[in-house]
Enzyme design. Structure first.
Site, PDB file in Angstrom:
ATOM      1  N   ASP A  82      34.956  21.441  19.358  1.00  0.00           N
ATOM      2  CA  ASP A  82      34.317  22.595  18.739  1.00  0.00           C
ATOM      3  C   ASP A  82      35.348  23.612  18.263  1.00  0.00           C
ATOM      4  OD1 ASP A  82      34.870  22.990  21.540  1.00  0.00           O
ATOM      5  OD2 ASP A  82      33.707  24.840  21.471  1.00  0.00           O
ATOM      6  N   GLU A 147      34.161  24.064  24.444  1.00  0.00           N
ATOM      7  CA  GLU A 147      35.240  24.778  25.129  1.00  0.00           C
ATOM      8  C   GLU A 147      35.302  26.224  24.679  1.00  0.00           C
ATOM      9  OE1 GLU A 147      39.265  26.426  25.809  1.00  0.00           O
ATOM     10  OE2 GLU A 147      38.215  26.117  23.916  1.00  0.00           O
TER      11      GLU A 147
END
Length: 401
Positions: A82, A147
């Site tokens: 991400d 994350e």
């Protein structure tokens, strides 16, 4: 130098394809990313699995290279898929186009943080397989979600699964940081993330009166105390050149709310503080100090530590850690300059370390303007390709421990 040289490079093509997949918050769709990683595993002739430790929209992709002695503890090569949001109007290139300019700079969100690392692992494995190398230990290349929002629906849940337990992780490599000099930053620990919300109650009334024990007066006292502490940390950092940002505790007022109009003294103010605690701090004494300040302010203050990460010991960088010795041998052989520091932010390594597994954060990005979470994030093509060679040596050494 013409950009055509880089555009025709196969590793650069793979990297740019990954960058063009907009796995961007707040609503990340990982579907295309998973398919991309499956194709990469197939090109390497390696098995791949997808697990969903939290919810069905948060996939963890695991590519496995089996070792000749699979009973040994394994090596985990981790990265997150991400990326943070972008302000498109602030970019000179489309943030998910992976444009490459005449200087070989690739512009895209995720070039530095941290899609580069994920495909560099794969590029290094491609070179190792082509050379006929066979690892002794199992290697797991893990690609985790979320994350950038704390990892709580990604790595935090993944390490609790039976799948992770069966991986028998002995050591993990994860992201480091961009360096603007020729010195690599290597993370061996992380500060503790605490989130503090103070609900400050007080006397309410007309704005023309000097009322006792107002919420504003109490809040002012607390902000001053926390700011004085913050200033002491700034001074410590300025006074001691051996300290890095991760060696001090940061306190920042990030949210403030309360009141209805200018002539009404409100009965309540709420303040939120982001706190990152250095690993040398006595957290019990630190929390007591905050509670004491709240009493000194006049009481009537609700203290909510809505985030309170536990102390997690640092990864040892000495002869007791054979994995560190393997990494250091690779660093020395490559002639790299490395500065071990405490990570000033937070990465998924903290969840690995919490399970008792040593973890190091390292990104082979040097001589590059820091653009992590910033506009016009970029990475030089030659820096990216050199990183593949760096990882090739590090991964080979780790696999042979």
């Amino acid at each position: 130098m013409s950009s055509e040289k880089w555009e025709n490079n196969e590793e650069i093509k793979i990297f740019r394809e990954y960058l063009r997949i907009p796995t961007v918050h707040p609503d990340v769709d990982y579907t295309a990313c998973v398919e991309f990683l499956k194709r990469q595993a197939s090109s390497l002739n390696l098995p791949v699995e997808v697990v969903y430790p939290a919810v069905q929209t948060k996939p963890v992709v695991i590519i496995k290279w089996e070792g000749s002695q699979p009973e040994l503890s394994s090596i985990v090569l981790n990265s997150h898929t991400d990326v943070v949001p972008v302000f498109r109007e602030k970019w000179t290139h489309e943030p998910f186009s992976a444009d490459i300019d005449e200087e070989g700079r690739i512009f895209a969100r995720g070039t530095q943080d941290m899609k580069s690392v994920g495909t560099q692992y794969l590029g290094a494995i491609r070179l190792l397989k082509a050379s006929g190398f066979k690892p002794k230990r199992n290697l797991y290349v893990t690609f985790v979600p979320d994350e950038e929002t704390g990892g709580h629906l990604g790595m935090a849940e993944f390490v609790k699964t039976d799948y992770y337990k069966k991986m028998n992780a002995g050591f993990s490599l994860d992201e480091g940081a961009t360096s603007e000099s020729d010195v690599h930053h290597l993370f061996y620990a992380e500060r503790l993330r605490w989130g503090l919300k103070l609900k400050v109650s007080g006397t309410s009334g007309h704005g023309s009166l000097l009322l006792p024990n107002t919420a504003g007066v109490k809040l002012n006292y607390l902000v001053n105390k926390l700011t004085e502490f913050r200033t002491s940390q700034v001074e410590n950092l300025a006074r001691d050149s051996s300290l890095s940002k991760g060696d001090v505790t940061t306190v920042n007022l990030t949210q403030l709310s309360g009141g209805v109009q200018s002539n009404v003294v409100p009965p309540l103010f709420e303040a939120v503080f982001d706190i990152r605690i250095a690993i040398t701090v006595n957290v019990v004494a630190f929390e007591k100090q905050i509670r004491d300040w709240c009493e000194e302010a006049g009481g009537g203050i609700e203290i909510d530590f809505f985030q309170k990460e536990p102390y997690i010991g640092p990864t040892k960088l000495d002869n007791s850690n054979p994995y560190w010795l393997a990494v250091k041998a690779a660093i020395d052989e490559l002639g790299l300059k490395v500065h071990p520091i405490v990570c000033p932010g937070a990465t998924d390594s903290r969840f690995i370390r919490e399970k008792g597994t040593p973890a190091i954060g390292f990104s082979p990005i040097i001589n590059t303007t820091m653009r992590i979470h910033d506009h016009d994030e970029f990475l030089q093509a030659d820096v990216y390709l050199n990183g593949i060679d760096v990882y090739k040596k590090i991964i080979r050494n780790l696999a042979e421990v």
